[in-house]
Design a protein around this motif. Sequence first.
Motif, mmCIF file in Angstrom:
data_model
loop_
_atom_site.group_PDB
_atom_site.id
_atom_site.type_symbol
_atom_site.label_atom_id
_atom_site.label_comp_id
_atom_site.label_asym_id
_atom_site.label_seq_id
_atom_site.Cartn_x
_atom_site.Cartn_y
_atom_site.Cartn_z
ATOM 1 N N GLY A 73 60.090 9.817 10.080
ATOM 2 C CA GLY A 73 60.373 9.892 8.653
ATOM 3 C C GLY A 73 61.870 9.928 8.377
ATOM 4 O O GLY A 73 62.645 9.173 8.968
ATOM 5 N N LYS A 103 58.566 5.183 12.957
ATOM 6 C CA LYS A 103 59.180 5.305 11.623
ATOM 7 C C LYS A 103 58.394 6.306 10.772
ATOM 8 O O LYS A 103 58.959 7.150 10.094
ATOM 9 C CB LYS A 103 59.232 3.946 10.926
ATOM 10 N N GLU A 104 57.057 6.197 10.851
ATOM 11 C CA GLU A 104 56.225 7.119 10.055
ATOM 12 C C GLU A 104 56.392 8.553 10.534
ATOM 13 O O GLU A 104 56.530 9.476 9.735
ATOM 14 C CB GLU A 104 54.737 6.758 10.203
ATOM 15 N N LYS A 105 56.358 8.748 11.863
ATOM 16 C CA LYS A 105 56.377 10.123 12.378
ATOM 17 C C LYS A 105 57.758 10.757 12.252
ATOM 18 O O LYS A 105 57.871 11.948 11.987
ATOM 19 C CB LYS A 105 55.913 10.154 13.845
ATOM 20 N N THR A 151 56.144 0.860 13.954
ATOM 21 C CA THR A 151 55.961 1.537 12.663
ATOM 22 C C THR A 151 55.564 3.003 12.851
ATOM 23 O O THR A 151 55.890 3.836 12.023
ATOM 24 C CB THR A 151 54.888 0.831 11.811
ATOM 25 N N GLN A 152 54.868 3.316 13.952
ATOM 26 C CA GLN A 152 54.433 4.708 14.105
ATOM 27 C C GLN A 152 55.625 5.656 14.254
ATOM 28 O O GLN A 152 55.626 6.746 13.714
ATOM 29 C CB GLN A 152 53.488 4.857 15.304
ATOM 30 N N ARG A 196 45.005 6.259 3.203
ATOM 31 C CA ARG A 196 45.647 6.831 4.406
ATOM 32 C C ARG A 196 44.619 7.009 5.495
ATOM 33 O O ARG A 196 43.465 7.343 5.231
ATOM 34 C CB ARG A 196 46.259 8.197 4.056
#
Length: 335
Positions: free
Chosen positions: A119, A115-117, A112-113, A199
Motif C-alpha cells: 500500500g 502493491k496491494e499489500k 499487483t499483490q 473484493r
Amino acid sequence: MHQPSTGNRILSGVQPTGNLHLGNYLGAIRNWVKLQDNYECLYMLADLHAITVPQEPDALRRATRETAAAYIACGVNPEKSAIFPQSAVAAHAELAWILSCHTPLGWLNRMTQFKEKAGKHREEAVLGLYSYPVLMAADVIVYKATHVPVGEDQKQHLELCRDIAGAFNRAYKTEFFPLPEPLILGEATRVMSLRDGTRKMSKSDESDYSRINLTDDADAIAKKFKKATSDSFPTIGENLENRPEALNLLTIYASLKGISRQAALAECGGMNFSVFKQALTDVAVAHLAPITAKMRELLASPDYLDQVLAKGVAKAQGIAGQTMREVKNLVGFLQ
Ligand code: TYM
C-alpha cells in the motif's frame, strides 16, 4: 476435469495464517483432491510465505497444524500426496536465492499483490514481501512441477514463475526446468467477500462476516449468509452482471453443489434473496459439517499428523535435494 499426460507433477500450498475459508477451499483445495488420482501431488504448508507479515510463533505453529488437518479433512489423501511444511525443506529458500539472481527488479515491480499489500507504506515493507514471488517460483520448480492448481489471484505469480524458470534455463543453456502451467479450475476461481462483492474473500479481512471459515459451525454459517450484503432486486437471478454480491453467492452455491452456474441459475434464479440464502446455507452446512468434524478429529491426534508431515517432508526433501544437486552443478558451485 483437466486430463493430464503422464509423468506430471503438482505442487501447491496455502499460507497457514489462520482459518482457511471457502475461497481457499473452492478455489484451490477441492481441486487438489480431484487431481490426486492423475498426478503425483505435493501439497505444502507455506509457512515461509506466512512470515512475510508478522506472525506470533505459537499461533503460526498452531495454524500450520490446523492447515495440515484441513487439507486431510477436505480429502487430500496422505497415502497418495505429500503434505509438509515448506520450511522443513531447506531447498525452497536455497533455490529462491539462486533464482533471485536471475529475476530483474522490473518483473517484481509489476506484481499487483505487493502493491496491494504494501500500500502506501512501500518504504517500510520488508524485502520478503517484495521477493515473495521468487520464493513461490522456487517452491514450484524445485520439484520440477508441471502443474500448479490455484485460485485466480495467484495467476500473475505463476506467470512470473514461468518467466523465472525460462530465465534460468536461458542463462545456463538448458531445458532443465519445465515451465509450469497454472490450473485454475471450477466455477469459483475467485470467491468474493460476503460484505463486498468487489473484493476477494480473504483471511486478512478484518471482518469475520466477510468469509465462511472451514471451522464455522451451522449457526455461524447461517448468520454470515443472512448478513451477507444483499440488494433489493425481486429475484436472485436477474441482471447478474451488475450485482456482484448476488453473482458471488450464486457461484458459491453452484460450486458447492458441483453444478454449473447456469444450472444453479435454472434452479434458483426465481428465488428472492432471503429464500436463496436459506438454500445456500443448507448446501454449505451439509458440505462443510463433515469437513469440520474431521478436522476436529485429526487435531485430537497430533501423533498421526506428525507422522503424515514427517513422511511428506522425507518425500519432498528427496525430490528437492536431487534438483538442488543438479542446479548447483549447472551454476558452477563446488559440491
Ligand atoms: P493463499 O494462502 O493466499 O491461498 C491459498 C489458495 O487459495 C486460493 N484462494 C482463493 N481462491 C478463490 N477465491 C478466493 N477468494 C481465494 N483466496 C485464496 C489461492 O489462489 C491459493 O491457490 N502464494 C500462495 C501460496 C503459495 C503457493 C506456492 C501456491 C506459496 N507458494 C506455490 C502455489 C504454488 C498464497 O498466498 O495462497
